[in-house]
Scaffold this active site. Structure first.
Site, short mmCIF file in Angstrom:
data_model
loop_
_atom_site.label_atom_id
_atom_site.label_comp_id
_atom_site.label_asym_id
_atom_site.label_seq_id
_atom_site.Cartn_x
_atom_site.Cartn_y
_atom_site.Cartn_z
N MET A 60 0.80 -1.22 0.00
CA MET A 60 0.00 0.00 0.00
C MET A 60 0.84 1.27 0.00
O MET A 60 0.34 2.33 -0.34
CB MET A 60 -0.93 0.01 1.22
CG MET A 60 -0.23 0.24 2.55
SD MET A 60 -1.38 0.56 3.92
CE MET A 60 -1.91 2.25 3.57
N TYR A 61 2.11 1.21 0.38
CA TYR A 61 2.90 2.43 0.50
C TYR A 61 3.08 3.08 -0.87
O TYR A 61 3.63 2.46 -1.79
CB TYR A 61 4.26 2.15 1.12
CG TYR A 61 4.23 1.63 2.54
CD1 TYR A 61 3.11 1.78 3.35
CD2 TYR A 61 5.33 0.97 3.08
CE1 TYR A 61 3.08 1.30 4.64
CE2 TYR A 61 5.31 0.48 4.39
CZ TYR A 61 4.18 0.64 5.16
OH TYR A 61 4.15 0.15 6.44
N SER A 62 2.62 4.30 -0.98
CA SER A 62 2.67 5.03 -2.24
C SER A 62 2.05 4.22 -3.36
O SER A 62 2.48 4.28 -4.51
CB SER A 62 4.11 5.42 -2.60
OG SER A 62 4.14 6.42 -3.60
N ASN A 63 1.01 3.43 -2.99
CA ASN A 63 0.30 2.61 -3.96
C ASN A 63 1.25 1.75 -4.79
O ASN A 63 1.16 1.66 -6.01
CB ASN A 63 -0.56 3.48 -4.88
CG ASN A 63 -1.53 2.65 -5.70
OD1 ASN A 63 -1.88 1.54 -5.33
ND2 ASN A 63 -1.95 3.19 -6.84
N GLY A 64 2.19 1.11 -4.10
CA GLY A 64 3.16 0.25 -4.77
C GLY A 64 4.46 0.94 -5.12
O GLY A 64 5.45 0.27 -5.45
#
Length: 347
Positions: A60-64
């Site tokens: 999920m971090y920075s949407n991948g």
């Protein structure tokens, strides 16, 4: 660097883990205070140069974006076999049904996305990002076991949940001959010690070590009382602040500062050194946004606190009697939607 085994495994990890939540495009998705790729690569390279081999990210971090940056940097700066890559699964990375949680479908889909973004054939430590209370434990745990047998994952880790929930998961894994969780990510620092009530004793008994996130209480233990940062202001606005124990928290922060002054080190080094007095802690996850953050973490390895200093740091603590942990079944869904903007279909 003196490496240590993670829990009851043969996996060598550095006693400092680099948290990669802050690596990514701030315009892409959560978190808004993340660094771009150039700045992120400089931090990753420095961490490798000082001997750190443990890196923690999540889908999920920075949407991948975090996984992509970490994967490219590690490929350029070091040998894949010498580093330990940890990532996580559960929160939504897109809209619609099956976008969130720990169903077999979600797990099998997300591991392939993570491997592609990381540019690797396997993840060393694959962790569930909280408990999915809408999916049966058996479905989640068997799917994770299958990933280990497929060779896509080397070890399994969990993260914050109730102690009874974690105990049930470990029991089911043992009873069914499934690969077990070898680590637990939880919040543990001088300002938040509620895990000492049940979870940490359970981990010690089961041979599970913790990989601590927020070891500096979102930076509160690294600066003077009353100071703030861009991240702390952002997360306070999102409802993460808790001032119910402000008086005791202030006394602890001041005690950390006093010990740091006496020793000629940073407050962050003292707060991290305190975690090293707890054998259940394998490594704190240091969310480095500056080179100094990494250097302070490395400096903490040379700080061996005395019993008297530990007493000074711990004595002001006041238990949080209203500590709720993650008991709300819908918490995961709400938290993800609030931070990422994605809306998942869930009961």
């Amino acid at each position: 660097m003196q490496y240590r085994k993670l829990g009851n495994t043969g996996l060598d990890v550095s006693p400092i883990c680099i948290g990669c939540m802050g690596f990514g495009d701030p315009a892409r998705a959560y978190p808004s205070w993340s660094l771009d790729e150039e700045a992120s690569r400089a931090l990753i390279r420095h961490a490798i140069e000082v001997g750190i081999n443990f890196f923690d990210t999540a889908n999920m971090y920075s949407n991948g974006g975090s996984e992509e940056i970490v994967g490219r940097a590690l490929k350029d700066f070091t040998n894949r076999d010498s580093v330990v890559i940890a990532t996580k699964v559960a929160p939504a990375t897109h809209n619609g049904p099956n976008a969130i949680g720990l169903s077999r479908k979600a797990i099998m889909t997300e591991i392939d996305h993570s491997l592609r973004r990381l540019g690797t054939d396997y993840v060393d430590l694959y962790q569930i990002h909280r408990r999915d209370q809408l999916t049966p434990w058996e479905e989640t745990l068997e799917a994770l076991h299958d990933l280990v047998k497929m060779g896509k994952v080397r070890y399994l880790g969990a993260s914050s949940m109730k102690a009874w929930e974690f105990s049930k998961a470990l029991h089911l894994q043992k009873a069914n001959g499934w690969a077990r969780f070898v680590s637990l990510q939880d919040t543990y620092n001088l300002l938040t010690r509620e895990e000492e009530r049940e979870m940490l004793p359970l981990c010690i008994d089961e041979g599970v070590q913790t990989v601590v996130y927020s070891p500096l209480a979102r930076g509160r233990l690294a600066r003077s009382w009353g100071e703030s940062s861009a991240r702390s202001e952002t997360e306070a606005a999102a409802g993460h602040s808790d001032d119910t124990n402000a008086e005791s928290d202030q006394r602890i922060v001041e005690a950390v500062g006093a010990v740091a002054t006496e020793r000629g080190v940073s407050p962050a080094s003292v707060a991290l050194a305190w975690l090293r007095t707890k054998p259940v802690v394998a490594a704190p996850i240091v969310g480095a946004l500056k080179i100094k953050h990494i250097d302070d973490a490395i400096a903490s390895l040379a700080v061996n606190l005395t019993d008297e200093e530990v007493g000074r740091l711990e004595s002001p603590y006041t238990p949080r009697v209203d500590y709720q942990g993650v008991s709300d079944p819908a918490m995961l869904t709400r938290a993800v939607e609030a931070t990422t903007g994605f809306r998942a279909s869930a009961p």
